[in-house]
Design an enzyme around this catalytic site. Structure first.
Site, short mmCIF file in Angstrom:
data_model
loop_
_atom_site.label_atom_id
_atom_site.label_comp_id
_atom_site.label_asym_id
_atom_site.label_seq_id
_atom_site.Cartn_x
_atom_site.Cartn_y
_atom_site.Cartn_z
N GLU A 17 1.12 -1.29 0.50
CA GLU A 17 -0.08 -0.40 -0.70
C GLU A 17 0.47 1.27 -0.22
OE1 GLU A 17 -2.57 1.42 -0.54
OE2 GLU A 17 -4.22 0.07 0.22
N ASN A 144 -10.33 6.46 2.23
CA ASN A 144 -9.05 6.05 1.91
C ASN A 144 -8.63 6.59 1.00
OD1 ASN A 144 -7.32 4.27 0.92
ND2 ASN A 144 -8.89 2.11 0.76
N ASP A 194 -9.78 1.46 -3.87
CA ASP A 194 -8.80 1.69 -3.35
C ASP A 194 -7.88 3.30 -3.09
OD1 ASP A 194 -6.95 0.92 -1.11
OD2 ASP A 194 -6.81 -1.10 -1.41
#
Length: 286
Positions: A17, A144, A194
């Site tokens: 991430e 997010n 995301d």
């Protein structure tokens, strides 16, 4: 242009991430949340090293020479990249069902980060830290993918379970946001937005969890292009290299069944994509 993602690092991350490109160091930083690692990748040599920060690492941003600011489960901290030392700044949350999530710095050097509920409840918040802590939004499920438009007038925030990317008016001087509206609605899709990044033209590039793709949207939220990925769970992306034309993409393997792993063998690896646009440089804290 034929967009073809290239596998550049066999990382096998559980939850890769929060990538950002460090223009001074010409290195890509990214996190593996559940393996508690902040990675430092050199595309020129293919070398990848990591720092074990002893706890989930949910967001990462540059914060000066040999220093990063990171969000962990319930706190923000500094990471010294010369020796790996983590120094706590502030403990914020104490709810075991809540942890921090994606974060970035704005052009004034303020650190923005969100939180999420492990139970899928609307308990998430959006924070801004600039030496003191400010709560800018509440009632989020999973705060997010966030970013700013090139003219610095619009702020973007993703709520993944709601399959929505919001736009806000952004006041650069005060660091405040207002007039939330839905910019991108993906509720008809089977996947979830995301992490995201914004290019020089104001287009949004969003990684689609369970979508096998990255989607590029224009500044008004209209879909422009889908870039197919060889993995099920792309997680985030950022532009890098000297001209900021390479899109780096993190991915995840967490939660996939054995059968899904067979179909998505390179899950958790790091990918790059040569584009015909360029991104905006990562911004430093402080």
């Amino acid at each position: 242009m034929n967009y073809s993602p290239q596998n550049i690092l066999t990382a096998r991350a559980r939850l890769g991430e929060v990538p950002f490109w460090h223009p001074d160091e010409q290195l890509l930083y990214w996190g593996d949340i559940y393996n508690h690692r902040v990675h430092q990748f050199n595309p020129a040599t293919g070398e990848d090293r990591f720092f074990d920060v002893g706890e989930v690492v949910c967001c990462v941003a540059p914060a000066g020479n040999n220093r990063l600011i990171i969000g962990q489960r319930h706190r923000i901290a500094f990471l010294d990249t010369s020796n790996g030392q983590v120094t706590a700044i502030m403990d914020i949350e104490d709810n075991p069902d809540i942890r921090f999530n994606d974060g970035k710095c704005d052009r004034a050097g303020r650190f923005w980060f969100g939180s999420m509920s492990s139970k899928g409840e609307p308990q998430g918040k959006l924070y801004r830290y600039d030496g003191s802590l400010h709560i800018l939004e509440t009632g989020l499920t999973v705060s997010n993918g966030l970013g700013w438009s090139p003219d610095n007038k619009t702020f973007y925030l993703t709520d993944s379970p709601l399959k929505t990317i919001y736009a806000y008016d952004f006041d650069a001087e005060s660091g405040s946001i207002s007039d939330r509206r839905t910019l991108i609605n993906l509720q008809a899709e089977s996947f979830f937005p995301d992490g995201l990044t914004v290019d020089k033209d104001g287009c949004i590039w969003s990684a689609m969890w369970d979508g096998w793709c990255i989607i590029q949207f224009d500044p008004k939220g209209k879909e422009m292009m889908r870039v197919k990925m060889p993995v099920q769970r792309p997680t985030s992306c950022t532009f890098g290299d000297r001209d900021l034309t390479t899109l780096y993409i993190t991915t995840a393997s967490v939660g996939l069944s054995e059968g899904e792993i067979q179909k998505s063998f390179y899950s958790g690896d790091l990918f790059s994509l040569q584009t015909n646009t360029s991104g905006l440089p990562a911004l430093h804290f402080g």
